[in-house]
Design a protein around this motif. Structure first.
Motif, PDB file in Angstrom:
ATOM      1  N   PRO A 120      -5.555  -8.625   8.010  1.00 52.00           N
ATOM      2  CA  PRO A 120      -5.514  -8.229   6.584  1.00 52.00           C
ATOM      3  C   PRO A 120      -4.261  -8.425   5.710  1.00 52.00           C
ATOM      4  O   PRO A 120      -2.896  -8.797   5.886  1.00 52.00           O
ATOM      5  CB  PRO A 120      -5.674  -6.855   6.435  1.00 52.00           C
ATOM      6  N   LEU A 121      -4.940  -8.850   4.284  1.00 51.64           N
ATOM      7  CA  LEU A 121      -3.793  -9.251   3.438  1.00 51.64           C
ATOM      8  C   LEU A 121      -4.929  -8.349   1.504  1.00 51.64           C
ATOM      9  O   LEU A 121      -5.455  -8.487   1.225  1.00 51.64           O
ATOM     10  CB  LEU A 121      -3.583 -10.575   2.381  1.00 51.64           C
ATOM     11  N   LEU A 122      -3.986  -7.243   1.600  1.00 51.27           N
ATOM     12  CA  LEU A 122      -4.413  -6.557   0.547  1.00 51.27           C
ATOM     13  C   LEU A 122      -3.424  -6.660  -0.415  1.00 51.27           C
ATOM     14  O   LEU A 122      -1.967  -6.015  -0.111  1.00 51.27           O
ATOM     15  CB  LEU A 122      -5.180  -4.840   0.235  1.00 51.27           C
ATOM     16  N   ILE A 123      -3.948  -6.848  -2.006  1.00 49.40           N
ATOM     17  CA  ILE A 123      -2.330  -6.670  -3.372  1.00 49.40           C
ATOM     18  C   ILE A 123      -3.463  -6.366  -4.786  1.00 49.40           C
ATOM     19  O   ILE A 123      -4.109  -5.954  -4.988  1.00 49.40           O
ATOM     20  CB  ILE A 123      -2.071  -7.950  -3.192  1.00 49.40           C
ATOM     21  N   HIS A 124      -2.575  -4.674  -4.947  1.00 50.33           N
ATOM     22  CA  HIS A 124      -2.498  -4.077  -6.092  1.00 50.33           C
ATOM     23  C   HIS A 124      -1.845  -4.683  -6.844  1.00 50.33           C
ATOM     24  O   HIS A 124      -0.596  -4.676  -6.531  1.00 50.33           O
ATOM     25  CB  HIS A 124      -3.327  -2.451  -5.351  1.00 50.33           C
TER      26      HIS A 124
END
Length: 474
Positions: free
Chosen positions: A326-330
């Motif tokens: 996964p890669l999640l960026i906020h």
């Protein structure tokens, strides 16, 4: 950091070889979704639970995130809103088939909420298939084969290597980290370079074949201690925390429901336990005034295998179950969406530098993701996976181009080519398909051309390297 083992490593000789060479155990799982497209951040379809990586948010995070976005400076397409703090959270052995990607078990509710508010990458890849190489490549922004290092499985990186936190530190960005494995000690990996604060969770035991420690509670406590100190947060900062508990051994935790007794069942419980603590950290950050100007990046160093390709755990190979993560960026001002274009953790060094407003003339192998985080249409580019030759494995390297993946073995002595859309399990080598001859030749040519940009560095202590040749010793 626990190492993946294939069936051939399960013979009695492995235990001795792994111990003497400093062997670790790691693994991943998950499949890519297909040709590159960009989609809104809607809930992914559950029909392909291993196809889309993502991240999670803490309870009530959507309301907090919306308020933070509203308070953030306005941005133009492709541009970040000035200097941001960056929190990098990595979760050891986190597979791509998480709930936000369709996995049916509710093993990461906080990360799942976070994914709905983030830019989520469905075809993101770790740099390699186990911690020593993946984290080394992430911190350097270069492939591990290019870095000075020892030739053992638990590679050590010398002070001469430049890690991106050193660039941040020199630019006046406060850098801090707490880690939860003995390999992260200052006298082991060398990952501490460029950090103003580098702590290790107390009371951990050292075992180079597995991880018997439970560390998320202490890890969270150290992270909150760092982030509660105004000396660390009054200016721009970068913080890095790598949560270890999903790594084998897989243990049950009080207060976390049991999913069963099989390895994947126990792993799912470990993920939910870790998600609980990561969610608390996200909540803590968003409750701070400086949380309004903080980007949060969530990813993994590798995945985990549960019998795919007759492998368990991780390392030694470059299958998608070990590298697709996964890669999640906020970040303030972003619009949540899903990006299906292949990307790599090699891109995180330039991305974090740009988010923090830190200029650099360092030549990274990756490219900043900031423009596409803020609305620019993603451009297709190839992904390289790099597993250097060590005391425990021969060299392997892979290239992903659109729907196809080529794996090169040894010194490019042999190849295998897969269609990740029609064959996400990588079971059918296209070299055996006469109708795919052109695809195979094109992938070989693309791989050889791209590989010329990677200058291999011979490691120290190379006399024990697997597959070494007299004519080409490293």
């Amino acid at each position: 950091m626990r190492t993946a083992l294939s069936s051939r490593f399960l013979i009695g000789a492995l235990a001795l070889a792994a111990f003497s060479a400093g062997c670790s155990r790691e693994g991943t799982s998950g499949q890519p979704t297909g040709p590159s497209t960009t989609s809104p951040a809607a809930a992914p379809e559950a029909s392909d639970p291993s196809s889309q990586p993502s991240a999670t948010a803490a309870p009530n995070a959507s309301t907090t995130a919306s308020a933070a976005a509203a308070a953030a400076p306005a941005t133009s397409p492709g541009g970040a809103p000035g200097k941001l703090n960056v929190l990098l959270i990595s979760i050891d052995s986190m597979r791509a088939d998480m709930p936000w990607a369709g996995y049916p078990r509710d093993i990461a509710p906080n990360l799942t909420r976070f994914a709905k508010e983030a830019v989520s990458y469905s075809r993101h890849y770790a740099v390699s298939s186990y911690t020593a190489m993946s984290i080394g490549g992430l911190l350097a922004g270069r492939y591990p084969s290019e870095l000075q290092r020892s030739g053992y499985f638990f590679s050590a990186y010398p002070d001469e290597e430049l890690f991106f936190p050193e660039i941040l530190q020199k630019a006046g960005v406060r850098t801090m980290s707490a880690q939860a494995h003995f390999y992260f000690n200052k006298n082991k990996a060398g990952f501490h370079q460029g950090f103003d604060i580098w702590d290790i969770t107390p009371g951990i035991s050292a075992d180079n074949t597995t991880d018997r420690n439970i560390t998320s509670p202490q890890h969270l406590e150290l992270a909150q201690k760092h982030l509660s100190d105004k000396a660390n947060t009054e200016g721009t900062f970068f913080a890095f925390y790598h949560f270890l508990d999903p790594h084998d051994m897989y243990m049950q935790h009080e207060g976390i429901e049991s999913f069963g007794k099989k390895a994947r069942d126990l792993y799912d419980g470990e993920m939910k336990f870790t998600d609980l603590h990561v969610g608390k950290l996200i909540d803590f950050v968003r409750a701070q005034e400086w949380g309004k100007r903080t980007a949060i990046v969530i990813t993994a160093d590798h995945g985990e295998a549960f019998g795919e390709h007759k492998m368990y755990r991780h390392g030694f190979e470059l299958w998608d179950v070990l590298t697709h993560v996964p890669l999640l960026i906020h970040a303030p001002g972003i619009t949540p969406r899903r990006i299906d274009t292949p990307r790599s953790s090699i891109d995180l060094a330039p991305t974090i530098l740009e988010l923090s407003g830190t200029p650099t003339d360092t030549k990274f192998q990756g490219q900043s993701l900031v423009p596409e985080l803020y609305g620019k249409e993603p451009e297709a580019r190839d992904v390289i996976l790099d597993l250097p030759r060590t005391s425990d494995n021969d060299r392997k390297r892979a290239l992903i181009h659109d729907r196809y993946k080529i794996i090169a073995y040894g010194d490019d002595d042999a190849f295998a080519v897969y269609d990740l859309v029609d064959d996400p399990g990588e079971t059918k080598d296209l070299q055996r398909d006469k109708d795919k001859k052109d695809v195979v030749e094109q992938m070989k040519a693309r791989y050889k051309e791209r590989s010329t940009n990677i200058i291999d560095v011979c490691p120290k202590m190379r006399e024990k390297l697997k597959g070494r040749k007299k004519s080409k010793p490293c």
